[in-house]
Design a protein around this motif. Structure first.
Motif, PDB file in Angstrom:
ATOM      1  N   GLY B  46       0.785  -1.210  -0.028  1.00  0.00           N
ATOM      2  CA  GLY B  46       0.072   0.077   0.084  1.00  0.00           C
ATOM      3  C   GLY B  46       0.831   1.455   0.002  1.00  0.00           C
ATOM      4  N   LYS B  47       2.225   1.190   0.377  1.00  0.00           N
ATOM      5  CA  LYS B  47       2.968   2.496   0.357  1.00  0.00           C
ATOM      6  C   LYS B  47       3.740   2.951  -0.859  1.00  0.00           C
ATOM      7  CE  LYS B  47       4.023   1.382   5.267  1.00  0.00           C
ATOM      8  NZ  LYS B  47       2.406   1.253   5.484  1.00  0.00           N
ATOM      9  N   CYS B  48       4.097   2.017  -1.573  1.00  0.00           N
ATOM     10  CA  CYS B  48       4.952   2.717  -2.726  1.00  0.00           C
ATOM     11  C   CYS B  48       4.133   3.066  -3.816  1.00  0.00           C
ATOM     12  CB  CYS B  48       6.024   1.510  -3.356  1.00  0.00           C
ATOM     13  SG  CYS B  48       5.090   0.237  -4.451  1.00  0.00           S
ATOM     14  N   ARG B  49       3.135   2.432  -4.228  1.00  0.00           N
ATOM     15  CA  ARG B  49       2.124   2.927  -5.107  1.00  0.00           C
ATOM     16  C   ARG B  49       2.484   2.719  -6.408  1.00  0.00           C
ATOM     17  NH1 ARG B  49      -1.800   3.513  -1.311  1.00  0.00           N
ATOM     18  NH2 ARG B  49      -3.221   4.596  -2.572  1.00  0.00           N
ATOM     19  N   LEU B  52      -0.298   0.360  -8.722  1.00  0.00           N
ATOM     20  CA  LEU B  52      -1.750   1.111  -9.096  1.00  0.00           C
ATOM     21  C   LEU B  52      -2.416   0.196 -10.564  1.00  0.00           C
ATOM     22  CD1 LEU B  52      -0.792   4.772  -8.525  1.00  0.00           C
ATOM     23  CD2 LEU B  52      -2.634   3.484  -7.328  1.00  0.00           C
ATOM     24  N   LYS B  68     -10.850   6.053  -8.603  1.00  0.00           N
ATOM     25  CA  LYS B  68      -9.297   6.076  -8.707  1.00  0.00           C
ATOM     26  C   LYS B  68      -8.763   4.763  -8.973  1.00  0.00           C
ATOM     27  CE  LYS B  68      -9.189   9.386  -4.413  1.00  0.00           C
ATOM     28  NZ  LYS B  68      -8.944   9.380  -2.996  1.00  0.00           N
ATOM     29  N   LEU B  69      -7.303   4.983  -9.190  1.00  0.00           N
ATOM     30  CA  LEU B  69      -6.610   3.937  -9.563  1.00  0.00           C
ATOM     31  C   LEU B  69      -6.261   3.065  -8.136  1.00  0.00           C
ATOM     32  CD1 LEU B  69      -3.937   5.467 -11.787  1.00  0.00           C
ATOM     33  CD2 LEU B  69      -5.865   3.991 -12.303  1.00  0.00           C
ATOM     34  N   VAL B  71      -4.753   0.382  -5.594  1.00  0.00           N
ATOM     35  CA  VAL B  71      -3.265  -0.297  -5.336  1.00  0.00           C
ATOM     36  C   VAL B  71      -3.831  -1.770  -5.390  1.00  0.00           C
ATOM     37  CG1 VAL B  71      -1.746   1.013  -3.943  1.00  0.00           C
ATOM     38  CG2 VAL B  71      -3.717   0.219  -2.887  1.00  0.00           C
ATOM     39  N   SER B  74      -3.417  -4.562  -2.069  1.00  0.00           N
ATOM     40  CA  SER B  74      -4.399  -4.585  -1.135  1.00  0.00           C
ATOM     41  C   SER B  74      -5.806  -4.375  -1.528  1.00  0.00           C
ATOM     42  CB  SER B  74      -3.978  -3.260  -0.376  1.00  0.00           C
ATOM     43  OG  SER B  74      -2.629  -3.225   0.039  1.00  0.00           O
ATOM     44  N   LYS B  93       0.914   6.091 -17.074  1.00  0.00           N
ATOM     45  CA  LYS B  93       1.265   7.447 -16.768  1.00  0.00           C
ATOM     46  C   LYS B  93       1.225   7.701 -15.171  1.00  0.00           C
ATOM     47  CE  LYS B  93      -0.701  11.182 -19.703  1.00  0.00           C
ATOM     48  NZ  LYS B  93      -1.965  11.813 -20.069  1.00  0.00           N
ATOM     49  N   ASN B  94       0.497   7.186 -14.382  1.00  0.00           N
ATOM     50  CA  ASN B  94       0.824   7.487 -13.267  1.00  0.00           C
ATOM     51  C   ASN B  94       1.509   6.600 -12.514  1.00  0.00           C
ATOM     52  OD1 ASN B  94      -1.577   9.336 -12.096  1.00  0.00           O
ATOM     53  ND2 ASN B  94      -2.543   8.294 -13.667  1.00  0.00           N
ATOM     54  N   GLY B  97       4.711   8.284 -13.022  1.00  0.00           N
ATOM     55  CA  GLY B  97       4.883   9.514 -12.060  1.00  0.00           C
ATOM     56  C   GLY B  97       5.517   8.766 -10.679  1.00  0.00           C
ATOM     57  N   VAL B  98       4.973   7.782 -10.229  1.00  0.00           N
ATOM     58  CA  VAL B  98       5.448   7.288  -9.094  1.00  0.00           C
ATOM     59  C   VAL B  98       6.918   6.777  -9.285  1.00  0.00           C
ATOM     60  CG1 VAL B  98       5.306   5.344  -7.415  1.00  0.00           C
ATOM     61  CG2 VAL B  98       3.086   6.236  -8.426  1.00  0.00           C
ATOM     62  N   LEU B 102       9.987   8.216  -6.794  1.00  0.00           N
ATOM     63  CA  LEU B 102      10.856   7.413  -6.142  1.00  0.00           C
ATOM     64  C   LEU B 102      12.327   7.437  -6.438  1.00  0.00           C
ATOM     65  CD1 LEU B 102       9.093   3.739  -6.442  1.00  0.00           C
ATOM     66  CD2 LEU B 102       9.487   5.380  -4.276  1.00  0.00           C
TER      67      LEU B 102
END
Lengths: 446, 320, 182
Positions: B46-49, B52, B68-69, B71, B74, B93-94, B97-98, B102
């Protein structure tokens, strides 16, 4: 103009049990425990149309009805008194002035939810308010409103006040729960929602101070009566904490549906912009909601009067609207610099990010740095587009709404005041020297 | 069983399965990357995303798309759910972004990083990252901290996946490290000078997706792709004794757990195959081990590329 | 920017802290607010009490002592103490001025106020005066937006501040009059 919560805020000694009781305090507890079933109370709250006063505006009655009630598992009501949204100081005023109103609301609401141990989680910086609340709680115990078998009804309730340690994120309900469990305020993944697994894994309802206080008049006068006030789905009264460049900032209880014009300029409210200056912009619902330029504050984009309601303030969506949010009403006069303020808010969110998920941890810090450069005359044109893009990569992609809260103000500021950002790029030297008092071209020509 | 469609591939899975695990059951390209989730460590994810995905149909009963996208690590599947990962432009795309998030503060010191070649952030950047960077600010750095003579903590490389904290919580009897501070200053630390020493603490190295936690006994000894991984076992009273020894000539350079396609320790005898510190750090003599045979590294990293295929050969291999 | 997580000996108390009987009773009263097995919930409040009792900051010894009382690992206390901004992890002056610098306060002059206090005390934000009396810090929104600019010192909020009022405030604290109203 009806005042349901702050009706007695000017009565001397209202913070004491005797005076509060004399003014009709604790009637809702008597009524609920003696004449109503928990379901009856829930029904009244549903009828009232009360929506969460912490910012999200989710119907309180519906939230209550989601509470899981497995046999033999204790459930809890938590009061969210972690008021930390910049611009918001209404809960503090209520607790400081009329602490018993919150305690009364907690008892009546706990009864409706079947909670026998409830907690008020208050931000640590309000430690002196915690003292006021604990004193009031002790008085309530002494007078038989808390403890075992309240009013002979068979209903038991223990109520405790717990401080936070300084973290905006603990206003998010699952972070609040984590914090109350003695941990870092990292928001939890949802589902499961607190209504199913909250404090110590037990079914839990988390409500804002003002929402819980509003249960008192709702039970006293009936949900229908409460719902008569207001417009459409914005019922009842709302505490608005007004600040910024206003002639008379402070906490006001308004009937939902008065015009924004009246609120800013009316004699009963803020009495206009301080020092006779002009209105430049307004953030009507706490720092995380979109900023509105002056021409969208009192009127919507279609020319209608903007009202103090959830719907009217949001009219126009993100293009030309904003949100009622927590009721933190921040007003900017003509001398204020939007870039500086946007940087300031971005710095706030970067400071308050828990750091758990990557878009928020990295994104809020990045936006802060870019805005810092822009504000201090070190930015480029492409930085403005970069900001808008970082924004989009954060929004909706984080564990909790802090990411959105950090993204929206930046997006709105660029949307409505792009010229000011460009000015900071084109006038580097001046921008470096001039920390405040930049007049937007838009304002100047208004 | 519930039916779920991921990138047009249909599979039936147990109720309660997450989208990510359903995708892993299908396998191949459509599996979303995961930097923080680790199936053998409950509570991670759930944290790094990075995982998605887009849920274009919630379920058979309620076909509405999720706005929403989600995760995938989870989010549990619903019967009739339709998920898009590789086939969703929005996801690509998102995710890019993540990955950018990072990387902005990552030191990119891959040339001197022991994790290079088996680094999940490298793979993630290769698959989803941009060629340049838009980050003009100074990269974040942390004061170095000594956590003992077996494990090297290099906080600047950390992506705060929290996996190592879960290892300490779940595999060791006393946790002395955790996440301190918050926001972009959050860091893995012991706060006070404190060695992380415990029979199973070395597993923190195996779960670390980047080079933040590396094996001090292997530090700067060799690049991983020069080593030959071999399945080996020994009789150990602390763990299963089933490990991978990484050899150069006759010498064992390092010992790790046996990991699957997703970098997670494989199950041994029905349990997660964590190895103990004795096996990992102290048994560096070939005579300690019984060699079972070559280890196939099932990743698209340089190690598994059959040692130095040219890019063209690489592409040809892909086409086959 | 580098991390500030401290390791040096300045973070230590030379002796093991010990609550007085009276304080220990208060601590036990707070622990009793939570169900059995959930005592850790009392952590934040106990840290506030410990900070007040043991010199206005949380040394490693103080945090270890709190961990001992709650029967949790010391790292669980460090994790929490470093997360919340109210806890001081190193020594401060006798009085800590925390000036709110967030938007609404900035609109009414918090930047200038911070500058003024810094000049008056001859310190920068984050520093302590040579006599150990004052530490100047900035804080994010303290919930006094309509009454700014403002600062918090201990439990007290000093609101509607002006340079003159701050000067008086500093004098009052210097002369030991901590009940000053503002």
């Amino acid at each position: 103009m009806r005042r349901l919560l702050l009706e007695h805020d000017q009565v001397p000694g209202i913070e004491t049990y005797e005076v509060y009781r004399k003014q009709g305090g604790y009637r809702s507890v008597e009524k609920a425990l003696k004449k109503m079933s928990p379901e009856d109370v829930l029904e009244e709250v549903k009828k009232s149309g009360l929506r969460g006063r912490g910012g999200a505006g989710f119907p309180t009655g519906m939230k209550w009805s989601f509470l899981a009630k497995p046999e033999g598992v204790p459930r809890h009501l938590l009061c969210n008194a972690d008021e930390s949204e910049p611009g918001t100081f209404k809960d503090r005023y209520l607790m400081e002035k009329i602490p018993h109103l919150l305690i009364e609301g907690m008892i009546t609401s706990s009864y409706a939810l079947g909670a026998n141990v409830s907690y008020i989680y208050i931000r640590g910086e309000y430690m002196w308010v915690l003292d006021i609340l604990e004193k009031a709680v002790a008085e309530a115990y002494d007078n038989g409103w808390l403890g075992k078998n309240i009013l002979g009804s068979g209903f038991d309730l223990d109520l405790y006040v717990c401080p936070g340690g300084g973290a905006y994120i603990c206003g998010e309900e699952t972070a609040l729960i984590e914090s109350l469990e003695g941990k870092r305020g990292n928001p939890r993944m949802k589902p499961p929602f607190p209504a199913v697994a909250g404090l110590w894994g037990r079914p839990t309802v988390v409500n804002n101070v003002e929402s819980i206080a509003a249960v008192v008049p709702i039970v006293n006068d009936g949900g229908d009566e409460y719902a008569k006030i207001g417009v459409g789905r914005s019922t009842g009264t709302k505490l608005i904490s007004a600040c910024g460049n206003l002639e008379r900032p402070g906490v006001y209880e308004i009937e939902m549906g008065i015009t924004v014009e009246e609120f800013i300029y009316g004699d009963d409210y803020c009495r206009g912009i301080a020092k006779g200056k002009k209105l430049k912009a307004c953030v009507p619902g706490g720092s995380s909601v979109p900023i509105l330029p002056h021409y969208l504050v009192t009127k919507t984009a279609t020319g209608e009067d903007r009202l103090m309601t959830y719907e009217s303030l949001a009219e126009g969506g993100f293009e030309s609207g904003s949100m009622l949010g927590s009721g933190g009403f921040i007003v900017f006069d003509e001398d204020q610099c939007i870039v500086r303020n946007t940087w300031n808010f971005a710095r706030f969110y970067a400071h308050e990010s828990c750091g758990q998920c990557s878009p928020c941890r990295e994104g809020t810090g990045w936006m802060e740095k870019v805005l810092n450069r822009l504000e201090h005359g070190q930015g480029n044109m492409r930085d403005i587009d970069l900001l808008a893009d970082i924004n989009k990569k954060i929004e909706g992609n984080t564990i909790c709404p802090l990411g959105d809260a950090a993204a929206w103000p930046v997006a709105a500021a660029i949307r409505h005041f792009r010229d000011e950002f460009e000015w900071h790029v084109n006038h580097r030297e001046e921008a470096q020297k001039r920390n405040y008092g930049l007049i937007s071209e838009k304002t100047a020509s208004a | 069983m519930v039916k779920v469609t991921i990138d047009d591939q249909v599979i039936e899975v147990e109720p309660g399965t997450t989208i990510l695990n359903a995708a892993r059951q299908i396998g191949g390209d459509i599996v979303p990357p995961a930097m923080c989730y680790y199936s053998k460590l409950p509570g991670t994810g759930g944290k790094c995303r990075t995982c998605l995905v887009e849920v274009v149909q919630g379920s058979e009963k309620d076909p509405r798309p999720m706005p929403k996208l989600m995760v995938s690590c989870s989010t549990t599947v619903q019967d009739g759910m339709v998920v898009r990962n590789k086939t969703s432009e929005r996801v690509q795309k998102n995710r890019a972004g993540v990955v950018e998030f990072l990387l902005i503060n990552h030191p990119l010191d891959c040339p001197i990083c022991d994790q290079a070649g088996e680094c999940h952030l490298q793979d993630l950047g290769f698959e989803n990252g941009g060629a340049g960077t838009r980050y003009e600010e100074e990269r974040r750095t942390f004061a170095p901290r000594d956590i003992g003579n077996k494990i090297k903590l290099h906080m600047n490389r950390c992506i705060l996946c929290y996996r190592c904290v879960h290892v300490a919580k779940q595999l060791t009897d006393q946790r002395v490290h955790g996440v301190l501070n918050r926001g972009e200053h959050a860091e893995i630390s012991t706060y006070i000078e404190n060695a992380i020493e415990n029979d199973f603490s070395g597993n923190m190295i195996d779960v670390c997706p980047v080079g933040a936690l590396t094996d001090k006994t292997f530090r700067f000894k060799s690049r991983v792709w020069f080593l030959k991984p071999l399945n080996a076992s020994c009789s150990c009273n602390k763990c299963s004794g089933k490990a991978v020894v990484w050899m150069f000539g006759d010498e064992i350079y390092r010992v790790t757990a046996r990991k699957d396609a997703y970098g997670e320790v494989e199950e041994q005898d029905g349990k997660a195959g964590w190895i103990c510190n004795d096996c990992r750090f102290d048994k560096k003599d070939v005579h300690n081990w019984q060699i079972e045979g070559p280890r196939v590294i099932n990743r698209h990293s340089v190690i598994s590329q059959g040692h130095y295929l040219s890019p063209r050969q690489h592409d040809q291999k892909k086409i086959k | 920017m580098s991390s500030t997580t401290p390791v040096d000996m300045s973070l230590r108390h030379s002796e093991k802290p010990q609550f007085s009987e009276e304080k220990m009773a208060e601590v036990q009263r707070i622990i009793a607010q939570f169900p059995e097995g959930k005592e850790k919930s009392a952590l934040i409040r106990i840290l506030h009490i410990a900070e007040e009792e043991f010199g206005g900051w949380l040394s490693i010894e103080t945090m270890d002592y709190v961990a001992e009382i709650l029967e949790i690992q010391p790292i669980e206390v460090y994790e929490v103490a470093t997360f919340y901004t109210m806890f001081n992890l190193d020594k401060t002056g006798k009085y800590v001025f925390e000036v709110c610098r967030t938007g609404p306060c900035m609109l009414v002059g918090s930047d200038q106020l911070i500058e003024h206090i810094g000049k008056k005390l001859n310190i920068k934000v984050g520093e302590t005066t040579a006599d150990g009396m004052f530490t100047l810090k900035t804080a994010e929104c303290l919930g006094a937006c309509g009454y700014g600019p403002m600062l918090q010192c201990g439990k007290k909020y000093h609101e509607h501040l002006t340079p003159e009022k701050v000067d008086q405030l500093i004098e009052a604290y210097r002369s030991g009059n901590t009940n000053t109203e503002s």
